[in-house]
Design a protein around this motif. Structure first.
Motif, PDB file in Angstrom:
ATOM      1  N   GLN A 174      -2.339   3.681 -17.485  1.00 45.38           N
ATOM      2  CA  GLN A 174      -2.241   3.798 -16.088  1.00 45.38           C
ATOM      3  C   GLN A 174      -3.061   2.092 -15.609  1.00 45.38           C
ATOM      4  OE1 GLN A 174      -1.220   6.105 -13.606  1.00 45.38           O
ATOM      5  NE2 GLN A 174       0.445   7.252 -14.548  1.00 45.38           N
ATOM      6  N   VAL A 175      -4.193   2.799 -15.857  1.00 51.30           N
ATOM      7  CA  VAL A 175      -5.348   1.448 -14.972  1.00 51.30           C
ATOM      8  C   VAL A 175      -5.545   0.396 -16.277  1.00 51.30           C
ATOM      9  CG1 VAL A 175      -7.593   1.465 -15.165  1.00 51.30           C
ATOM     10  CG2 VAL A 175      -6.941   2.989 -13.473  1.00 51.30           C
ATOM     11  N   LEU A 176      -5.000   1.023 -16.725  1.00 49.71           N
ATOM     12  CA  LEU A 176      -5.580  -0.127 -17.849  1.00 49.71           C
ATOM     13  C   LEU A 176      -4.512  -0.535 -17.950  1.00 49.71           C
ATOM     14  CD1 LEU A 176      -7.195  -1.448 -20.978  1.00 49.71           C
ATOM     15  CD2 LEU A 176      -5.346   0.284 -21.868  1.00 49.71           C
ATOM     16  N   ARG A 177      -2.851  -0.747 -18.063  1.00 52.28           N
ATOM     17  CA  ARG A 177      -2.004  -1.545 -18.247  1.00 52.28           C
ATOM     18  C   ARG A 177      -2.337  -2.987 -17.043  1.00 52.28           C
ATOM     19  NH1 ARG A 177       3.942   0.149 -16.697  1.00 52.28           N
ATOM     20  NH2 ARG A 177       5.002  -1.641 -16.705  1.00 52.28           N
ATOM     21  N   GLY A 178      -2.732  -2.359 -16.394  1.00 55.88           N
ATOM     22  CA  GLY A 178      -2.736  -2.851 -14.388  1.00 55.88           C
ATOM     23  C   GLY A 178      -3.950  -3.559 -14.676  1.00 55.88           C
ATOM     24  N   VAL A 179      -4.691  -3.648 -15.640  1.00 52.78           N
ATOM     25  CA  VAL A 179      -6.097  -4.465 -15.236  1.00 52.78           C
ATOM     26  C   VAL A 179      -5.530  -5.366 -16.336  1.00 52.78           C
ATOM     27  CG1 VAL A 179      -8.063  -4.653 -16.796  1.00 52.78           C
ATOM     28  CG2 VAL A 179      -7.948  -2.827 -15.048  1.00 52.78           C
ATOM     29  N   GLU A 180      -4.805  -4.947 -17.532  1.00 61.43           N
ATOM     30  CA  GLU A 180      -4.521  -6.492 -18.842  1.00 61.43           C
ATOM     31  C   GLU A 180      -3.234  -7.068 -17.699  1.00 61.43           C
ATOM     32  OE1 GLU A 180      -4.029  -3.405 -22.743  1.00 61.43           O
ATOM     33  OE2 GLU A 180      -2.735  -3.277 -21.449  1.00 61.43           O
TER      34      GLU A 180
ATOM     35  N   GLY B 134       9.274  -1.969 -17.415  1.00 59.08           N
ATOM     36  CA  GLY B 134       8.622  -0.226 -17.116  1.00 59.08           C
ATOM     37  C   GLY B 134       8.414  -0.658 -15.397  1.00 59.08           C
ATOM     38  N   GLU B 135       7.880   0.317 -15.156  1.00 60.75           N
ATOM     39  CA  GLU B 135       7.846   0.681 -13.535  1.00 60.75           C
ATOM     40  C   GLU B 135       5.974   1.331 -13.597  1.00 60.75           C
ATOM     41  OE1 GLU B 135       9.252   0.956 -10.575  1.00 60.75           O
ATOM     42  OE2 GLU B 135      11.200   1.098 -11.560  1.00 60.75           O
ATOM     43  N   PRO B 136       5.545   0.171 -12.494  1.00 61.12           N
ATOM     44  CA  PRO B 136       4.064  -0.134 -12.337  1.00 61.12           C
ATOM     45  C   PRO B 136       4.129   1.757 -11.237  1.00 61.12           C
ATOM     46  CG  PRO B 136       4.649  -1.220 -10.725  1.00 61.12           C
ATOM     47  CD  PRO B 136       6.311  -0.761 -11.400  1.00 61.12           C
ATOM     48  N   THR B 137       4.498   3.065 -12.035  1.00 57.91           N
ATOM     49  CA  THR B 137       3.520   4.604 -12.306  1.00 57.91           C
ATOM     50  C   THR B 137       2.056   4.692 -11.758  1.00 57.91           C
ATOM     51  OG1 THR B 137       3.644   5.524 -14.207  1.00 57.91           O
ATOM     52  CG2 THR B 137       6.155   5.108 -12.813  1.00 57.91           C
ATOM     53  N   GLY B 138       2.276   5.451 -10.382  1.00 58.59           N
ATOM     54  CA  GLY B 138       0.590   6.342 -10.108  1.00 58.59           C
ATOM     55  C   GLY B 138      -0.837   4.981 -10.123  1.00 58.59           C
ATOM     56  N   SER B 139      -1.853   4.630 -10.733  1.00 58.76           N
ATOM     57  CA  SER B 139      -2.814   4.405 -10.572  1.00 58.76           C
ATOM     58  C   SER B 139      -2.233   2.753 -11.444  1.00 58.76           C
ATOM     59  CB  SER B 139      -3.685   4.859 -11.609  1.00 58.76           C
ATOM     60  OG  SER B 139      -4.298   5.423 -10.565  1.00 58.76           O
ATOM     61  N   THR B 140      -1.138   2.367 -11.587  1.00 53.01           N
ATOM     62  CA  THR B 140      -1.145   1.444 -11.940  1.00 53.01           C
ATOM     63  C   THR B 140      -1.930  -0.055 -11.451  1.00 53.01           C
ATOM     64  OG1 THR B 140       0.346   1.765 -13.897  1.00 53.01           O
ATOM     65  CG2 THR B 140       0.523  -0.416 -13.722  1.00 53.01           C
ATOM     66  N   ILE B 141      -0.901   0.251 -10.542  1.00 49.87           N
ATOM     67  CA  ILE B 141      -1.550  -1.678  -9.058  1.00 49.87           C
ATOM     68  C   ILE B 141      -2.702  -1.365  -9.010  1.00 49.87           C
ATOM     69  CG2 ILE B 141      -0.810  -1.971  -7.482  1.00 49.87           C
ATOM     70  CD1 ILE B 141       1.455  -2.901  -8.800  1.00 49.87           C
ATOM     71  N   TYR B 142      -3.514  -0.351  -8.596  1.00 53.72           N
ATOM     72  CA  TYR B 142      -5.051  -0.101  -8.819  1.00 53.72           C
ATOM     73  C   TYR B 142      -5.662  -0.174  -9.706  1.00 53.72           C
ATOM     74  CZ  TYR B 142      -3.904   2.563  -4.696  1.00 53.72           C
ATOM     75  OH  TYR B 142      -3.308   3.100  -2.882  1.00 53.72           O
ATOM     76  N   GLY B 143      -5.123  -0.374 -10.738  1.00 55.42           N
ATOM     77  CA  GLY B 143      -5.876  -0.924 -11.983  1.00 55.42           C
ATOM     78  C   GLY B 143      -5.448  -2.176 -11.914  1.00 55.42           C
TER      79      GLY B 143
END
Length: 353
Positions: free
Chosen positions: A29-35, A278-287
């Motif tokens: 999740q975090v990596l997806r947000g960072v990318e 996809g949905e930005p679930t969990g910690s995605t947006i925080y990444g």
């Protein structure tokens, strides 16, 4: 992963997440947000006019591995890092970063100790475990004052800290738990624990363990006819929990950070994620927010220097997907903290008042 031989005009940002072990889903999740944040920032000119490239490393949520990853970044002259995910990994690695002037910002490490040390280059965009424990105790007191409550932990540092902090807060309110128990996660021990809780008449079970273990514990308990009100933490904010727990996940309560995917400031980013399927679930947006903060500070100060970026993060406020936020003297974000959620049909939404 970082391509070999980045161009001289590129700025490399280290990304340290678990790509193996129990917390892989949170790392993803975090990596997806960072990318996504790197892609969006590069489309707007990058960081201080230079293209952002990512050096992604697996720390397995292990302290020793995290230290090795931190030393890799230092040797590679990487001055900006998004990571780590697990608090034990962040605590270990942050010592290396602090000693070498590297600015680190975590999207998911909640240990109060991480920022309470006041290290000037260490930040987080997520909440703190002491705030989470306070909310958990308030919820238990307000909703379940007359119920038999069990506080559970599995001997891991995070679960132990949350159970103890929740107990302390609950006891200060004037409510005593019926049972405080530690167990070693396994199918056999989960079954034995479920039987023990059932025999003790436990009606509410609080547990700060990870999504895999809590999902298994909830499922096995239901299979054995024990269905208390389960209460989890930010560690289960991943679809893996509902997949493992199955139908027994319905009604499980959970504390987690404010969900920015439902906030106006994140609307365009959420729309882009959904457009990609996809949905930005969990910690995605925080990444996403973690890298976005580094970029915003660097562009504001017109620098790539990690110490100047850290000083700017402390001094200014920025428009991020979390809203307009700053960072206090410890490095904690000023955004709203934890919220109570409830699981239903495989997703979690804010719990009714």
């Amino acid at each position: 992963m970082l391509a070999v031989g980045p161009a001289a005009a590129d700025v490399v940002v280290g990304v340290a997440v678990p790509r193996s072990g129990a917390y892989v889903s949170v790392g993803e999740q975090v990596l997806r947000g960072v990318e996504a944040a790197a892609r969006d920032a590069n489309a707007k000119g990058g960081l201080d006019g230079q293209t952002i490239r990512l050096d992604v490393q697996d720390d397995a949520c292990d302290s020793n591995t995290a230290t090795a990853v931190a030393n890799h970044f230092v040797r590679s002259d990487v001055g900006l890092v998004v990571g780590h995910v697990c608090s034990n990994a962040s605590l270990a690695a942050s010592e290396v970063y602090s000693q070498n002037g590297v600015t680190m910002i975590t999207a998911a490490s909640v240990s109060a100790k991480l920022t309470d040390r006041g290290l000037p280059t260490i930040f987080r965009v997520c909440g703190r475990d002491d705030d989470q424990a306070r909310l958990s105790a308030i919820v238990l007191a307000e909703r379940f004052r007359d119920r038999k409550i069990a506080l559970l932990q599995d001997l891991t540092p995070a679960a132990r800290a949350l159970a103890n902090a929740t107990k302390d807060n609950l006891n200060r309110i004037g409510i005593n738990e019926t049972l405080l128990s530690a167990f070693s996660p396994s199918d056999a021990d989960d079954a034995a624990l479920a039987d023990r809780l059932k025999a003790a008449g436990i009606e509410v079970a609080y547990y700060g363990g990870d999504a895999v273990e809590m999902g298994r514990l909830v499922r096995i308990s239901a299979e054995r006819g024990f269905r208390p009100q389960w209460f989890g933490t930010s560690a289960i904010a991943t679809p893996d929990f509902a997949k493992i727990a199955g139908g027994a996940s319905n009604g499980v309560l959970m504390t987690f950070y404010l969900d920015p995917s439902r906030q106006p400031a994140a609307a365009e980013v959420v729309k882009a994620f959904k457009a990609e399927g996809g949905e930005p679930t969990g910690s995605t947006i925080y990444g996403y927010a973690a890298l976005q903060a580094l970029v915003a500070a660097g562009n504001f100060a017109r620098t790539q220097d990690p110490r100047r970026i850290a000083a700017t993060l402390h001094a200014e406020r920025f428009d991020l997907v979390l809203g307009t936020v700053g960072f206090d003297g410890k490095g904690d974000v000023t955004a709203q903290g934890y919220v109570l959620y409830v699981w239903k049909d495989g997703v979690f939404t804010p719990a009714p008042k």
